[in-house]
Design an enzyme around this catalytic site. Structure first.
Site, short mmCIF file in Angstrom:
data_model
loop_
_atom_site.label_atom_id
_atom_site.label_comp_id
_atom_site.label_asym_id
_atom_site.label_seq_id
_atom_site.Cartn_x
_atom_site.Cartn_y
_atom_site.Cartn_z
N GLU A 167 47.93 28.86 45.38
CA GLU A 167 47.37 30.14 45.82
C GLU A 167 46.69 30.83 44.65
OE1 GLU A 167 50.58 32.48 47.42
OE2 GLU A 167 51.49 30.74 48.40
N LYS B 70 46.07 33.55 42.07
CA LYS B 70 46.96 34.60 41.55
C LYS B 70 46.11 35.85 41.39
CE LYS B 70 50.53 35.33 38.04
NZ LYS B 70 50.13 36.63 37.56
N ASP C 153 44.81 39.42 40.59
CA ASP C 153 45.10 40.32 39.47
C ASP C 153 45.05 41.76 39.97
OD1 ASP C 153 45.70 41.06 36.96
OD2 ASP C 153 43.74 40.60 36.09
N TYR D 231 51.26 37.58 50.18
CA TYR D 231 51.51 36.21 49.76
C TYR D 231 52.93 35.70 49.97
CZ TYR D 231 52.79 38.72 45.45
OH TYR D 231 53.33 39.58 44.54
N LYS E 104 48.17 30.01 34.23
CA LYS E 104 47.35 31.13 33.77
C LYS E 104 46.00 30.64 33.28
CE LYS E 104 48.98 34.96 32.71
NZ LYS E 104 48.93 36.26 33.38
N CYS F 229 11.82 51.30 13.99
CA CYS F 229 12.04 49.98 14.59
C CYS F 229 12.58 49.02 13.53
CB CYS F 229 10.73 49.46 15.15
SG CYS F 229 10.81 47.74 15.67
N CYS G 131 9.59 46.33 12.83
CA CYS G 131 8.29 46.63 12.21
C CYS G 131 8.26 47.99 11.51
CB CYS G 131 7.18 46.58 13.26
SG CYS G 131 7.25 47.91 14.45
N CYS H 217 10.27 51.08 20.62
CA CYS H 217 9.44 50.99 19.42
C CYS H 217 8.04 51.46 19.82
CB CYS H 217 9.40 49.53 18.95
SG CYS H 217 8.07 49.17 17.82
N CYS I 160 4.24 44.55 16.34
CA CYS I 160 5.68 44.45 16.06
C CYS I 160 6.16 43.00 16.25
CB CYS I 160 6.42 45.39 17.01
SG CYS I 160 8.21 45.23 16.91
S1 IVH Z 1 54.47 34.85 44.29
C1 IVH Z 1 58.83 35.14 42.48
N1 IVH Z 1 51.95 34.64 44.80
O1 IVH Z 1 51.83 37.58 40.07
C2 IVH Z 1 57.55 35.77 42.28
N2 IVH Z 1 52.62 36.21 43.14
O2 IVH Z 1 54.55 37.01 38.10
C3 IVH Z 1 56.75 35.58 43.50
N3 IVH Z 1 50.77 37.50 42.15
O3 IVH Z 1 53.34 40.38 39.80
C4 IVH Z 1 55.36 35.93 43.28
N4 IVH Z 1 49.18 36.58 43.33
O4 IVH Z 1 52.45 40.25 42.15
C5 IVH Z 1 52.88 35.26 44.05
N5 IVH Z 1 49.72 34.38 45.40
C6 IVH Z 1 50.65 34.99 44.65
C7 IVH Z 1 50.33 35.99 43.72
C8 IVH Z 1 51.35 36.57 42.97
C9 IVH Z 1 49.46 37.47 42.39
C10 IVH Z 1 51.44 38.37 41.14
C11 IVH Z 1 52.70 39.00 41.62
C12 IVH Z 1 53.55 39.13 40.38
C13 IVH Z 1 52.99 38.11 39.48
C14 IVH Z 1 53.98 36.98 39.32
#
Ligand code: IVH
Length: 681
Positions: free
Chosen positions: A117, A119, A121, A229, A318, A412, A415, A430, A437
């Site tokens: 999935e 992740k 942010d 999620y 990551k 400038c 020049c 300029c 130039c």
């Molecule tokens: S599962 C047991 N799935 O990432 C932890 N987390 O350290 C279960 N996050 O702050 C988290 N996308 O909010 C999971 N598809 C995803 C995610 C996700 C972002 C964030 C989550 C948490 C950090 C995990």
């Protein structure tokens, strides 16, 4: 008080159900069935019924998304199940080791599959539903105790106040991430700056700050959305067997689920997903910081359990950070082809988003003031997607004692001519002509030789630099007068490469009228405008002699562009260069006579929004213009069609409000092909 009639009660219920349904279509499925005005009418009707009969009011009514009064503080919430964090990995080896560790802890021969999935942010949130109604929204806090920010979370359209469908557990918790899409973030900041308000620092920070507001009206004005999620806990007899089943069920009850979740069979599958998503990262339209890999079977998740606040059944991969801090060593001022002076930050090298960054654009002096930037400052660098790194903010608390303010130079750097910044203009320039130039000259030559202009193979920056420094080339026409010995005398140029360059120059003389216009590097004239001009005027003489009024008749050309063109063709030096280019054999086939009004898309105004994946934005624009359409930057009542790619935000919303025709990129390509455009993308 008179009892509310059954009819009115029923109507209110009908309105609540309809509004919930349309809200889901709009915010979760991104596929509205009615216009905003119709939604508003239903909403107003419900609100007036509720005002006339307050006993009809319930907390889960769609009219109650924005709370009436601000809170003085958030109440604390103890998580039923702690909100854990994840172990991190950064290599195929790490993933492989984790997969092996999982297998080692499960019964011998256990079949394991994994979900991968994005992740997201953003900000983690745990939503509690009781009898299908949202009753609590808790932040992660320290993982054990968070804060109840229900009033704020209720303002987020993508989060259902009441669930749809059936068979949801009596009481359960859903977890996910609240975030702001990149397009909404940009649009919000543009509006904030216009209003003189403070812009958001970055999407994650913006999401977190928006959720921390004690007044939910502020939160309601921020473009927040959410992907769910996982399941926290449930009460009732629903017993899903896999993470994928959970996500599918959640989707059915009205939650927004990321469409990119996939089930894979092994660590190779995980890595293929991870690599593939990294490729797509810059076009997703929202920020991700990696991939979360989870054991798909919930029974196996249970067997694996957790250690010290981290589950064994999941791991985060990551991606390289797209933000990092470093020191601003200096600011240099670059001179562009039209003399525009652009400040560029020179930075202590820093690794951001997978590359080492040493420079960042600062755009103009206004941007420097907005950031409050001093030389010597510690700065936050961002690199979202493939874009040029930006200085996102200054870390004021770490400003060294000898930091100093940045001033626009008076002369400038190339020049020495005076730099002017007319009142009310953002760009400083300029004051010398481009032939005087050297920096302007180099940039003009670079533009002249570039792919969309004369497309001269082998005429790179290093050679242009030498040609200018040695004074062999003063303007583009001089390029065609170069002799083999002059070129082969340059550094890193042998006889063979000199010959190749001469051949390339010879070949480039056969061009097209739009390319020729574009190559002149006239301020404000990009390739789409060049094409419109070529189609309208047909001949160089026509264009050269055009009045401002006739220039303004051309699509794409407003008073500013017309002024710039007019001024260009008044310049003796410019006309002399053009004459010499023609004299040395630069030519193009005559433009086919087109009556713009008869072109297939004549009269249409298109807007491109979100990410285009197959065509570049410039290509798409040029193709549309060729077919007679105008391409505008913002959606208005005049817009006829909108092409929306991934990450489309407020422009798409506006288009939906106005009930415009909205196309996907693939549909745009079909339209282009239908009209005979050769689309290679
Ligand atoms: S599962 C047991 N799935 O990432 C932890 N987390 O350290 C279960 N996050 O702050 C988290 N996308 O909010 C999971 N598809 C995803 C995610 C996700 C972002 C964030 C989550 C948490 C950090 C995990």
């Amino acid at each position: 008080m008179a009892k509310v009639s059954q009819d009115i009660t029923r109507e209110a219920q009908f309105l609540r159900d309809s509004l919930n349904h349309h809200n889901h279509r709009y915010h979760v499925l991104d596929d509205p069935e009615i216009a905003d005005a119709e939604y508003d009418a239903l909403f107003d009707r419900l609100r007036s019924l509720e005002q006339a009969h307050p006993e009809l009011l319930s907390d889960d009514s769609p009219t109650q998304r924005v709370g009436a009064s601000a809170l003085s503080e958030f109440s604390k919430v103890t998580h039923v199940l702690p909100m854990l964090s994840l172990d991190k990995s950064t290599s195929a080896q790490d993933i492989n080791d984790w997969v092996k560790r999982c297998a080692g802890r499960l019964p011998a021969g256990a079949q394991v599959t994994y979900t991968c999935e994005p992740k997201i942010d953003g900000v983690a949130i745990a939503l509690t539903y009781e009898d299908g109604v949202l009753v609590q929204a808790a932040t992660r806090g320290d993982g054990q105790i968070g804060e109840n920010i229900l009033a704020n979370v209720r303002t987020i359209g993508a989060i259902p106040l009441t669930l749809i469908g059936q068979n949801f557990p009596k009481k359960f918790e859903v977890r996910g991430e609240i975030y702001i899409s990149l397009e909404d973030f940009d649009a919000f900041n543009v509006r904030a700056l216009e209003k003189g308000a403070k812009p958001l620092i970055n999407p994650r920070n913006g999401a977190a700050g928006s959720l921390r507001q004690l007044d939910s009206k502020v939160t309601a004005s921020r473009p927040l959305t959410m992907f769910c999620y996982s399941l926290g806990w449930t009460e009732g007899d629903w017993a899903p067997v896999s993470q994928m089943e959970v996500l599918t069920a959640l989707e059915g009850w009205g939650f927004r689920i990321n469409p990119l979740v996939e089930v894979v069979a092994d660590s190779e599958g995980c890595m293929a997903y991870i690599d593939n998503l990294l490729q797509q990262r810059s076009s997703l339209g929202y920020e991700i910081d990696g991939v979360v890999v989870k054991v798909n079977s919930l029974e196996q998740q249970n067997l694996l359990g957790a250690v010290t606040r981290k589950p064994r059944w999941a791991i985060a991969y990551k991606y390289p950070a797209e933000e990092a801090t470093t020191q601003l060593l200096n600011v240099e001022f670059q001179v562009g082809r039209t003399g525009a002076i652009t400040p560029v930050a020179r930075l202590a090298p820093v690794f951001v988003g997978g590359v080492t960054v040493t420079n960042a654009t600062l755009h103009n002096m206004d941007e420097i003031s907005r950031l409050g930037l001093h030389v010597g400052d510690r700065v936050m660098i961002r690199r979202a997607g493939d874009v040029i790194p930006q200085v996102a903010s200054v870390i004021l608390s770490q400003r060294p004692g000898d930091a100093y303010a940045i001033e626009l130079p008076t002369q400038c750097p190339s020049c020495g001519s005076p730099i002017h910044r007319p009142d009310g203009e953002v760009v400083a320039r300029c004051s010398a002509s481009r032939n005087y130039c050297p920096a302007q000259r180099k940039e003009s030559l670079r533009h002249f030789a570039s792919r969309l202009a004369f497309d001269i193979d082998g005429l790179g920056d290093k050679i242009i630099e030498q040609l200018v420094v040695e004074d062999l080339v003063k303007d583009p026409a001089d390029l065609f007068q170069l002799e083999a010995e002059q070129i082969s005398g340059l550094e890193r140029m042998g006889q063979k490469s000199a010959e190749n360059l001469l051949n390339a120059l010879e070949k480039a003389k056969q061009t097209t009228f739009p390319r020729f216009i574009y190559s002149l590097g006239i301020r404000e004239v990009g390739e789409a405008t060049a094409l419109s001009l070529a189609q309208y005027f047909q001949t160089l003489q026509g264009l050269r002699e055009a009045t401002k009024e006739s220039l303004e008749c051309v699509d794409d050309v407003g008073p500013v562009v017309a002024d710039s063109l007019f001024e260009y063709f008044q310049g003796e030096e410019n006309l002399a260069v053009i004459a010499r280019l023609e004299a040395c054999g630069v030519q193009w086939p005559s433009m086919p006579a087109v009556d713009v009004q008869t072109l297939p898309l004549a009269g249409e105004v298109w807007v491109l929004t979100g990410t285009l994946e197959l065509l570049s934005r410039n290509e798409a624009k040029a193709h549309l213009v060729t077919l007679g359409a105008k391409v505008a930057g913002s959606v208005s009542a005049k817009t006829t069609k909108v092409v929306a790619g991934p990450g489309a935000g407020s422009k798409l919303e506006k288009a939906q409000q106005l009930e415009l025709v909205i196309l996907e990129e693939s549909e745009l390509i079909s339209v282009l092909k239908e009209h005979g455009v050769d689309v290679s993308g």
